[in-house]
Design an enzyme around this catalytic site. Structure first.
Site, short mmCIF file in Angstrom:
data_model
loop_
_atom_site.label_atom_id
_atom_site.label_comp_id
_atom_site.label_asym_id
_atom_site.label_seq_id
_atom_site.Cartn_x
_atom_site.Cartn_y
_atom_site.Cartn_z
N GLY A 156 6.49 0.62 5.71
CA GLY A 156 7.32 -0.33 4.99
C GLY A 156 7.39 -0.05 3.49
CB CYS A 157 4.75 0.55 0.99
SG CYS A 157 3.92 -1.03 1.27
CB THR A 158 7.12 5.12 2.77
OG1 THR A 158 5.71 5.34 2.61
CG2 THR A 158 7.86 6.42 2.55
CB SER B 133 8.61 3.36 -2.68
OG SER B 133 7.62 2.36 -2.86
CE LYS C 281 -4.26 1.66 2.05
NZ LYS C 281 -4.64 2.16 0.76
#
Length: 151
Positions: free
Chosen positions: A46-48, A51, A41
């Protein structure tokens, strides 16, 4: 659910990017390798982190002849905000309904969270490496670069 393995031809797909333009995996065939990372998401910690790690290594990926593409079930507008907020220089694709996630057989974590899996696909469209880890964000970058630089 199908599962893609190393040595398989990567299934083609077409999704909208953060600018609302259609992008197909086949657009890169014969041109560039593709590092395709599925993440849960936009704008979650974590995704930030993952990315931004891809962002920070983007030049290294480009120098290795690869394009980085992130895929999640978020909307085009969510991807646009996420990319702008974190200055992401690569394509984010909106897989609302998770059809491409299912096509690639990306497993869920704890049966509920969309999995975090990275596929390294060569110029001819063959999967050369798969890295599956919900928590080792840097591993997705390091493993992908190792495979690209060894090619």
């Amino acid at each position: 659910m199908t599962s893609i393995n190393v040595g398989d031809r990567a299934p083609n797909f077409t999704l909208k990017n953060q600018n609302g333009e259609s992008v197909s995996l086949s657009d890169f065939k014969g041109e560039k390798a593709v590092v395709l990372y599925f993440y849960p998401k936009d704008d979650t910690p974590g995704c930030t982190a993952e990315s931004c790690a891809f962002r920070d290594s983007y030049t290294t990926f480009s120098d290795a002849g690869a394009e980085v593409i992130g895929i999640s079930g978020d909307s085009v507008s969510s991807h646009k905000q996420f990319a702008q907020k974190h200055n992401l220089p690569f394509t984010l694709l909106s897989d609302q309904g998770n059809q491409v996630r299912k096509l690639y057989g990306v497993p869920a974590t704890l049966f509920i969270l969309p999995g975090r899996v990275t596929y390294v696909i060569d110029k001819e469209g063959i999967v050369r490496h798969i890295f599956n880890s919900q928590l080792d964000f840097q591993g997705h970058i390091n493993e992908s670069l190792k495979v690209l630089q060894a090619a």
